[in-house]
Scaffold this motif. Sequence first.
Motif, short mmCIF file in Angstrom:
data_model
loop_
_atom_site.label_atom_id
_atom_site.label_comp_id
_atom_site.label_asym_id
_atom_site.label_seq_id
_atom_site.Cartn_x
_atom_site.Cartn_y
_atom_site.Cartn_z
N LYS A 30 3.49 22.50 -44.36
CA LYS A 30 3.19 21.61 -45.49
C LYS A 30 1.71 21.24 -45.46
CE LYS A 30 5.12 17.60 -47.89
NZ LYS A 30 5.78 18.33 -48.97
N GLU A 31 1.07 21.34 -46.60
CA GLU A 31 -0.36 21.03 -46.67
C GLU A 31 -0.61 19.54 -46.54
OE1 GLU A 31 -2.42 22.77 -49.94
OE2 GLU A 31 -1.38 24.70 -49.75
N LEU A 32 -1.76 19.22 -45.97
CA LEU A 32 -2.16 17.82 -45.87
C LEU A 32 -2.60 17.31 -47.23
CD1 LEU A 32 -4.31 17.57 -42.60
CD2 LEU A 32 -2.41 16.08 -43.19
N ASN A 33 -2.29 16.05 -47.50
CA ASN A 33 -2.81 15.39 -48.68
C ASN A 33 -4.14 14.75 -48.29
OD1 ASN A 33 -3.47 13.67 -50.75
ND2 ASN A 33 -1.43 12.83 -51.00
N TYR A 34 -5.23 15.23 -48.88
CA TYR A 34 -6.57 14.79 -48.48
C TYR A 34 -7.08 13.62 -49.32
CZ TYR A 34 -7.57 18.36 -45.00
OH TYR A 34 -7.57 19.12 -43.85
N SER A 35 -6.19 12.89 -49.97
CA SER A 35 -6.64 11.77 -50.80
C SER A 35 -7.36 10.71 -49.98
CB SER A 35 -5.45 11.14 -51.53
OG SER A 35 -4.51 10.64 -50.61
N TRP A 36 -6.98 10.54 -48.72
CA TRP A 36 -7.63 9.56 -47.85
C TRP A 36 -9.10 9.91 -47.59
CZ3 TRP A 36 -9.24 12.36 -43.71
CH2 TRP A 36 -8.54 13.54 -43.44
N ARG A 37 -9.44 11.19 -47.75
CA ARG A 37 -10.82 11.62 -47.53
C ARG A 37 -11.58 11.78 -48.84
NH1 ARG A 37 -11.78 17.67 -45.68
NH2 ARG A 37 -11.17 17.87 -47.87
N LEU A 52 -8.38 5.72 -40.81
CA LEU A 52 -7.05 6.26 -40.52
C LEU A 52 -6.72 6.18 -39.04
CD1 LEU A 52 -7.20 7.47 -43.44
CD2 LEU A 52 -5.88 9.37 -42.54
N LEU A 53 -7.75 6.11 -38.20
CA LEU A 53 -7.53 6.06 -36.76
C LEU A 53 -7.35 4.64 -36.24
CD1 LEU A 53 -9.98 8.79 -35.41
CD2 LEU A 53 -7.53 8.96 -35.84
N ILE A 121 -10.56 6.72 -57.10
CA ILE A 121 -11.53 7.67 -57.66
C ILE A 121 -11.61 8.91 -56.78
CG2 ILE A 121 -13.96 8.05 -58.22
CD1 ILE A 121 -14.22 5.10 -58.81
N ASN A 122 -11.39 10.07 -57.39
CA ASN A 122 -11.52 11.33 -56.66
C ASN A 122 -12.98 11.74 -56.68
OD1 ASN A 122 -11.63 14.44 -56.49
ND2 ASN A 122 -9.60 13.91 -55.71
#
Length: 301
Positions: A30-37, A52-53, A121-122
């Motif tokens: 499953k691909e990571l959702n990179y919205s956090w980045r 996140l850490l 915002i992306n």
Amino acid sequence: MNKILEKMKLYLENYRIQKVFFKLLNLDLKELNYSWRDNINCFSFSGGTIKLLKLNEYYIKSSLGYIKDRQWLQKQDDFISLLSNLFIQDEYKEIDDFDLGLVKSISCSKSNNETNYFANINLNGSNINPKDIIYLFGFNTFQSMNDENGWDLKSCIKHFQENEILEFTYYEWADWYEWDNNNGSHHFAVALYHLRSNQEKYKVKARIKIERLNQYNLKKLLEEYEIFMTHEDNVYKINSLFKQIFTVQDYKNYELNNDKIYLIVFKKNKINNFVLNMLSKLDSKYFFHWNRELEKHLNKD
């Protein structure tokens, strides 16, 4: 003869590892959702990607706790000890002339919801500089008021300041100030819009809390571990494979206090270069290599 046996042993070990990773390549990951980045929130920056850490105390205690002889005990885990003390918060310090124009985000707002553009915002899909979002939110709010009274600079400052001493957090590694507010987010943003548009400065008495990275812990993490992040679904699939080539002491999973995200952590002196290279190549889609991100924040002095 001993040299030949050693070579054969090394060959068989490498063959075993490669065989495991060929199986990994055929897994339905499953691909990571990179919205956090890739996304940024005007109302809750909290340190950017590296937040996140941040591990909360409840998570640490529950993940490492166990009961023995009716006593609640906690297992020793060197990795968690380093990670849980990675962020250092200083006490608030009062200053007399803090420039409001330095603020780049707000810690809370009633507009902090999925439907608000400024809450999600992306950065890849826009030409917005992250440090402009609060100014743009202020501009948008001011325009939507349709010249209603109470939104000039003086009225806005009076609304959120009152007689209070404002509090801010400075995230040192990102050079980013966030207002630690309870209310007044719209008036604050509009005030910043006015100040920037008019090229004015407004200084206030404020209390500043600095949050910084523990450079000793950061250095130790990079020296001793290779840290990857992946989706929860992938962990269950790859565990059976990794257990064929790693011992319990050399390879561990840690659930972050974020939905469906896990850390995969290897002891640096135990991870094979082939394994590291393979995971790094899968990085952008299924695995995020935290060492690359952490290295950006390591002081080189």
